[in-house]
Design an enzyme around this catalytic site. Structure first.
Site, PDB file in Angstrom:
ATOM      1  CD  GLU A  46      -2.112  -1.398   2.914  1.00  0.00           C
ATOM      2  OE1 GLU A  46      -1.592  -0.708   3.814  1.00  0.00           O
ATOM      3  OE2 GLU A  46      -2.842  -2.368   3.139  1.00  0.00           O
TER       4      GLU A  46
ATOM      5  CE  LYS B 286       5.949   5.117   6.681  1.00  0.00           C
ATOM      6  NZ  LYS B 286       5.666   6.489   7.083  1.00  0.00           N
TER       7      LYS B 286
ATOM      8  CG  ASP C 136       4.092  12.482   5.155  1.00  0.00           C
ATOM      9  OD1 ASP C 136       4.178  12.144   6.349  1.00  0.00           O
ATOM     10  OD2 ASP C 136       4.836  13.326   4.624  1.00  0.00           O
TER      11      ASP C 136
ATOM     12  CD  GLU D 192      -1.006   7.947   8.403  1.00  0.00           C
ATOM     13  OE1 GLU D 192      -1.161   6.913   9.104  1.00  0.00           O
ATOM     14  OE2 GLU D 192       0.023   8.640   8.413  1.00  0.00           O
TER      15      GLU D 192
ATOM     16  CE1 TYR E 282      -2.321   2.154   8.966  1.00  0.00           C
ATOM     17  CE2 TYR E 282      -2.652   3.944   7.401  1.00  0.00           C
ATOM     18  CZ  TYR E 282      -2.201   3.488   8.622  1.00  0.00           C
ATOM     19  OH  TYR E 282      -1.631   4.362   9.508  1.00  0.00           O
TER      20      TYR E 282
ATOM     21  CE  LYS F 233       0.287  -2.444   6.124  1.00  0.00           C
ATOM     22  NZ  LYS F 233      -1.026  -1.815   6.269  1.00  0.00           N
TER      23      LYS F 233
ATOM     24  CE  LYS G 200      10.206   7.168   5.115  1.00  0.00           C
ATOM     25  NZ  LYS G 200      10.277   7.466   6.462  1.00  0.00           N
TER      26      LYS G 200
ATOM     27  CB  CYS H   5      31.624  23.251  26.240  1.00  0.00           C
ATOM     28  SG  CYS H   5      29.830  23.193  26.139  1.00  0.00           S
TER      29      CYS H   5
ATOM     30  CB  CYS I  36      29.392  24.562  30.422  1.00  0.00           C
ATOM     31  SG  CYS I  36      30.387  23.173  29.870  1.00  0.00           S
TER      32      CYS I  36
ATOM     33  CB  CYS J 107      30.964  19.459  26.420  1.00  0.00           C
ATOM     34  SG  CYS J 107      30.738  20.180  28.044  1.00  0.00           S
TER      35      CYS J 107
ATOM     36  CB  CYS K 280      27.595  20.961  30.268  1.00  0.00           C
ATOM     37  SG  CYS K 280      27.172  21.606  28.638  1.00  0.00           S
TER      38      CYS K 280
HETATM   39  S1  IVH Z   1       0.609  -0.156   8.794  1.00  0.00           S
HETATM   40  C1  IVH Z   1       1.619  -2.720  12.255  1.00  0.00           C
HETATM   41  N1  IVH Z   1       0.052   0.993   6.527  1.00  0.00           N
HETATM   42  O1  IVH Z   1       3.354   4.838   8.871  1.00  0.00           O
HETATM   43  C2  IVH Z   1       1.385  -1.924  11.035  1.00  0.00           C
HETATM   44  N2  IVH Z   1       1.036   2.319   8.224  1.00  0.00           N
HETATM   45  O2  IVH Z   1       6.063   4.494  10.004  1.00  0.00           O
HETATM   46  C3  IVH Z   1       1.581  -0.486  11.263  1.00  0.00           C
HETATM   47  N3  IVH Z   1       1.365   4.656   7.607  1.00  0.00           N
HETATM   48  O3  IVH Z   1       2.510   5.118  12.231  1.00  0.00           O
HETATM   49  C4  IVH Z   1       1.123   0.489  10.315  1.00  0.00           C
HETATM   50  N4  IVH Z   1       0.537   4.496   5.580  1.00  0.00           N
HETATM   51  O4  IVH Z   1       0.929   6.194  10.574  1.00  0.00           O
HETATM   52  C5  IVH Z   1       0.554   1.149   7.753  1.00  0.00           C
HETATM   53  N5  IVH Z   1      -0.500   1.871   4.466  1.00  0.00           N
HETATM   54  C6  IVH Z   1      -0.021   2.029   5.685  1.00  0.00           C
HETATM   55  C7  IVH Z   1       0.450   3.274   6.140  1.00  0.00           C
HETATM   56  C8  IVH Z   1       0.993   3.371   7.423  1.00  0.00           C
HETATM   57  C9  IVH Z   1       1.067   5.305   6.473  1.00  0.00           C
HETATM   58  C10 IVH Z   1       2.025   5.263   8.767  1.00  0.00           C
HETATM   59  C11 IVH Z   1       1.403   4.976  10.096  1.00  0.00           C
HETATM   60  C12 IVH Z   1       2.538   4.518  10.974  1.00  0.00           C
HETATM   61  C13 IVH Z   1       3.739   4.927  10.201  1.00  0.00           C
HETATM   62  C14 IVH Z   1       4.891   4.001  10.501  1.00  0.00           C
END
Ligand code: IVH
Length: 654
Positions: free
Chosen positions: A120, A122, A124, A181, A233, A297, A321, A415, A418, A431, A437
């Site tokens: 899927e 990811k 943001d 999300e 998701y 997954k 990523k 430093c 300090c 330091c 410090c």
């Molecule tokens: S699955 C155990 N699926 O990515 C499975 N997460 O870096 C956990 N996220 O905190 C998450 N798109 O907020 C999953 N298709 C997706 C996602 C996703 C975005 C985010 C989610 C998580 C973060 C982890």
């Protein structure tokens, strides 16, 4: 007088139910499937009709009615919610090789030639937990620290793609917990910023900030003005029949009316995952929302169960990523920042530049070797990159023909905070100020109070800086000496916020062993190692007693960690702070269950008791030593420990 038949409440109830059902149906088509069937005009007509009828018959208004998305007035604060199941995070990788290694690991552990993966985008945005009971949306919360989040139900209700009422379906269980999300689509983000600029208000740096800011503010009416969307998701908990695969579970969420990712795919092998990743990377800039990679997954749920999880992430999934976005800018200055360990980090101050939607004005240069290797100097043009939440990084210097350059950067020999001497250890300069410090002290306290450590709300950077500056806190134990009067001398605090901070500090007095160990900021003891230590040793006293030799018996603990732990706990100043904390009422929770795998810290140690000990017969003392299994440092400390009532709790299993 005769009444028209549809005016009678039973008929009205039918009419209301029908209108609500029609509106829900159109909401689903419009917000979830993006395939509207009626004009906006027709939709508005239905909605207005429903509003009018509900005004006429207020007793018949139901909380899940489409008119009830926006609650009345602002709330005081969000309450805490313990998640049904931990909302885990994901390990992330950038390289194809790491994805191959992940696949190899999966195949080896599952003893399979090929593993099916569900992939899927990811997204943001902000991760949320949604709970439905009898098909009704009853609660939604933020991820928080993964275990406990904040109840943001009122804000989530304002999101139009989030159904308040699931579709009637034979398979719909009584109770489900879904993870998804919340994010903002890019055209909506741009439009929002345009409107804000027009009104002379501050704009948002990126869509993610809008999502998290809007969900974490207290007036749902404001949230309702933000065009947030949600996608689901994961089905985390269900009272119904279990699903055999992730794919099937997510597909079923859609049949219940929940929005799910449209761009997902089932891959029969890791090669197909690579193609999907490539494909998404190419589409990324054309997508109407921000994604920063794909999530891979293991599809089979029984495989997921077999693989299990680590402390904060599942073993069966990774985030693959995209390479971060890069931009060019100029270095205005190079300064040095001092972290909680005393390490000096050169920081480049930059001409502000927008990288992937975020304005960047500082970037880390990591260490002196790195500055020399990249040959970055004040005035240079550099390429900066940002990867998700990671601190921006300078990738390289971009030479400009015929430019006149400044002198190379030199590490200060004292430093900057300090003025203590600076020493070099490998590529890192430290330091030597330690307790004197203020930068180290501030860093240490911030870390101790942070979310994954003792989670002391209200003890953020600004407050810590003031506490240290005013000499109210000179070591961690001082946190537990702060008084209301002292807090009131800090800028930004009034009676109520002072009481809140005090009570947050008070609440932190019974931390779990894992969080406490992490919070101490021992070199090389991150949250994963802290958890291992906590599970293996069960109590703080046991960890303190462990020798390097014993620590090395623990799986995943290597010589560096073992050395660092022992060094920390043998340092008299650290021991003294811990003893003072105990005196001030800090009771670190012990783990009483032993699955038989624990290391026995004093196994094989011999003690000889001579002379007398106030208040103890020899037999008593013998028994207590057996209970304590503590490495005795000197007699004073030994009798001190024997007299501590909190030690009573230590089990005798050695
Ligand atoms: S699955 C155990 N699926 O990515 C499975 N997460 O870096 C956990 N996220 O905190 C998450 N798109 O907020 C999953 N298709 C997706 C996602 C996703 C975005 C985010 C989610 C998580 C973060 C982890």
């Amino acid at each position: 007088m005769s009444r028209l038949p549809f005016d009678s409440p039973p008929d009205i109830q039918v009419r209301l139910a029908d209108l609500r059902q029609q509106i829900r149906h159109h909401d689903h088509l419009y917000y979830v499937l993006s395939t509207p069937e009626v004009s906006d005009f027709e939709y508005d007509r239905l909605f207005t009709k429903l509003q009018e009828l509900e005004e006429q018959y207020p007793a018949l208004v139901t909380p899940d009615s489409p008119t009830q998305r926006v609650g009345g007035s602002p709330i005081d604060q969000f309450s805490k919610v313990k998640h049904d199941r931990a909302l885990l995070s994901l390990d992330s990788v950038l390289d194809v090789d790491d994805v191959q290694a992940f696949d190899t690991r999966m195949r080896r552990e599952l003893e399979a030639d090929q593993v099916q993966y569900a992939v899927e985008p990811k997204f943001d945005g902000l991760s949320v937990e949604l709970v439905y009971e009898e098909g009704i949306f009853v609660r939604g919360s933020t991820r928080g620290d993964g275990v406990t989040g904040e109840d943001i139900t009122v804000n989530l209700r304002t999101i139009r793609s989030l159904p308040l009422h699931l579709q009637q379906h034979a398979t719909l269980p009584k109770r489900i917990v879904v993870r998804g999300e919340v994010y903002l689509r890019l055209p909506d983000f741009q439009e929002l910023n345009r409107r804000l600029t027009e009104r002379g208000e501050e704009t948002f740096a990126n869509p993610r900030n809008v999502a998290s800011g809007s969900l974490r503010q207290l007036d749902p009416r404001l949230t309702a003005t933000r065009p947030l969307v949600v996608t689901c998701y994961d089905l985390m908990v269900s009272s119904g029949e279990p699903f055999s695969s992730h794919w099937e579970a997510v597909s079923t969420l859609a049949t219940w009316g929940l929005p799910i990712p449209t761009l997902r795919q089932l891959c029969v092998s890791i090669d197909e995952v690579m193609v999907f990743h490539q494909d998404m990377a190419e589409k990324r800039d054309q997508l109407p929302f921000e994604i920063d990679g794909i999530v891979v997954k293991v599809n089979d749920r029984s495989f997921q169960d077999r693989l299990g999880e680590k402390s904060r992430s599942p073993r069966w999934a990774i985030a693959f990523k995209f390479p971060p976005r890069k931009e060019l800018t100029k270095v205005r200055d190079i300064v040095v920042s001092v972290g909680r360990t005393g390490a000096l980090t050169p920081i480049a101050l930059l001409d502000p530049v927008e990288v992937g939607g975020v304005t960047i004005s500082r970037a880390t240069l990591h260490n002196v070797e790195e500055v020399a290797r990249k040959d970055v100097r004040v005035g240079d043009t550099v390429k900066v990159e940002r990867a998700g939440d990671v601190i921006p990084d300078i990738v390289e210097r971009v030479p400009i023909p015929n430019e006149t350059r400044h002198a190379p950067f030199v590490v200060p020999d004292h430093c900057p905070v300090c003025e203590s001497a600076v020493v070099q250890e490998g590529p890192i300069y430290y330091c030597t100020g330690q307790t004197v410090c203020s930068a180290q002290l501030k860093g240490g306290i911030e870390h101790f109070a942070s979310k994954n450590a003792l989670n002391i709300e209200g003890l953020g950077r600004k407050t810590v800086a003031q506490l240290v500056h005013q000499h109210l806190v000179q070591d961690l134990s001082d946190l537990y000496r702060i008084t209301q009067e002292q807090i009131l001398t800090l800028e930004g605090f009034a009676e109520k916020s002072g009481t809140q901070l005090l009570s947050a500090i008070e609440q932190s007095k019974t931390p779990s062993l894992e969080r406490f160990l992490f919070g101490l900021g021992i070199h090389h003891v991150g949250s994963h190692v802290a958890k291992i230590l906590a599970n293996q040793f069960g109590s703080l006293d046991n960890v303190m007693a462990a020798t390097e030799e014993i620590l090395l018996q623990v799986h995943e603990i290597g010589p560096e960690i073992a050395h660092s732990v022992v060094t920390f706990f043998t340092e008299p100043r650290n021991r003294s702070v811990l003893i003072q904390m105990k005196d001030l009422g800090v009771t670190v929770e012990e783990i009483s269950v032993d699955d038989g795998t624990r290391v026995k810290p004093l196994a094989g140690k011999i003690f000889v008791l001579t002379g007398g000990l106030a208040g103890y017969t020899r037999q008593d003392a013998k028994q207590r030593i057996e209970q304590l299994r503590i490495q005795i440092v000197n007699e004073k400390e030994f009798s001190y420990l024997l007299n501590r009532s909190s030690i009573e709790g230590i089990r005798k299993d050695g």
